[in-house]
Design an enzyme around this catalytic site. Sequence first.
Site, PDB file in Angstrom:
ATOM      1  N   TYR A 235      -8.228   0.733  -8.000  1.00 37.62           N
ATOM      2  CA  TYR A 235      -9.547   1.154  -7.525  1.00 37.62           C
ATOM      3  C   TYR A 235     -10.131   2.066  -8.603  1.00 37.62           C
ATOM      4  CZ  TYR A 235      -9.005  -0.754  -2.828  1.00 37.62           C
ATOM      5  OH  TYR A 235      -8.874  -1.607  -1.760  1.00 37.62           O
ATOM      6  N   HIS A 418     -13.984  -7.319   7.034  1.00 33.94           N
ATOM      7  CA  HIS A 418     -13.134  -7.112   5.853  1.00 33.94           C
ATOM      8  C   HIS A 418     -11.677  -6.922   6.258  1.00 33.94           C
ATOM      9  CE1 HIS A 418     -12.089  -5.992   1.764  1.00 33.94           C
ATOM     10  NE2 HIS A 418     -11.485  -4.913   2.226  1.00 33.94           N
TER      11      HIS A 418
END
Length: 605
Positions: A235, A418
């Site tokens: 990330y 998601h």
Amino acid sequence: MRGAYTLFLLLCGSTCLLASVIPKEEILGAVRDFQQSGHAADAGDFTHQASLDEHGRFHLLWKFDSETITFEAHVQTTGYIGLGVSPNGGMRGSDVIIGWVKDGQAFITDRFAEGYFEPRLDAHQDVELLSGYENGTHTVLRFRRKLRPCDTAEDREITEDTQRVIWSFNDLDPLENSLAGQNGPHVLYHGSNRGSKSIILLQKNPPTLDIQDSNILSFELTSSNVLVPEKDTTYWCNTMRLPRLDRKHHIVKIEPIIQPGHESLVHHAVVYQCKLGQVPPMLDGGHECYHPNMPEEWGNCNSIMTAWAIGGKGFTYPNYVGFPIGSDDDPDYIMMEMHYDNPDRISGQRDSSGLRFYYTPIVRMYDAGILDIGVNSYATHVIPPRAESFDSTGFCFGLDPYLQELGSPIKVFASMPHAHLAGTAVRTKLVRNGVFQSYVGRDETYDFDLQEIRLLDPEVMVQEGDQLITECTYKTTDRTQATIGGLSSREEMCINFIQYYPRMKLTRCYSGLDINQQAPFFGVYYAGWEYPFPIYYPDSMVNQTLIDVINQHPWTNEEAERFEQYVRNTQVFSYTVPEVNDYQLIDQPADPTMPNDNSVSIPGC
């Protein structure tokens, strides 16, 4: 003879085709238009289109109403074409349509694939052929079918869920002219001319926006030649200043900018607004998110502005809604969190992907907000291995205070479900007084590689006292160890990003699972909070971790179902942003009363 371009309107009965000839002038005009277009599919009155293969040989157009869907296939072949809806992207269990044009006459057959061999004819031919023609290189067929077929045993219902569309073609027509026999005309093997593609066939069309309009401005937020680490999941965060504006503007469209060749590497991006009045540290090139050396102030960038995920094409707001920037109540800085998925741990990859934002000084009626709801993505979210189906449930307990402050209900106009690789379904239920009202986003055939923002039709009103319950279904039959909640694609999430108006202050609303509420299922009565949850009691298990015990459990589908029900009856934490969370345990609400789907008849059946 192939090349005698004749169009027919064909209606399929159970075992025969009835044909009526379309006037020759219309036929020749259609063929001329087709040839002059260079074989590119002309959308005409169709609302959606997609290339099913990467080489552009099979182009599909479609449109739909409340009862039917109409397709037009443009395929680079003068033989047969096949199109199907599959439960999983393979042939077995697929609803298949095979059509062709021979000696100027178009044919179509409705079939069912029982395995990896020639699909047999359906007992009932439920597809209606509207027209068909070919030239020296391409075949074009237009046909229609019901969304909810009468033949539920052999025809698959087309819903708003992600559909696995399978396709094939061959340069030869089927070998027979009649439809006699169980399989009808013999269809030769397609060889390598086949594939599958995940498509949301019943996606509501986005609003139109003229980006050439002088009132439409744009800015970009991209990674700056980031060297993607040689590890499974990264990330990466980057901050930037928003355009300096002298008054309120509205963001009206967002689209991805994906570096060519990185379509699989760039998994998703979330853009956060930074704390009002704060200037976060600006690092050249950004920094790995959630790293101990990440600037502490970046943790204040936690209100979601927008999100995009793999497979998404971008998003245009309805023409009465926009996301506000430029006023005194809006931050000057944003942070983009980019998820890189690098399962092969390839080194040396540099990326400059990101997002493009279109905005306008012409302010619309409503300010949009985005609310992130579901299960807190922490390791206490445990999913057992070897499970055909396992459900996790998240609750939004903190909604009412923000609706009270707003002074009105909100209307949800879009959602983006998601989950990660084990996810097979995501749904959010609106529950009022214990009774299910509607879905606020739903996909029962979720695909990790296609995560689109979906416009809701109709919009869903959420008012004080309502519950938002997000459920995710996982399949872990190929896993031998437990899957936990977390950021990696091999870990799991259960989230729905819902977009709504008018905007309120709430941006995240999760429930979180307590590891010591789940531990007694495994004979453990107290474990530490940090993963992998060291066991403190009973004394006989103190040298083990709870994760070790979970992985050693004799998991079966029956045991997974028993654990699912056990977890559903535990207490959970409430987690909201912004808010100080007191981490008090709360009883989970009872399952809502659901409608009886079997009571709804199928029109025309």
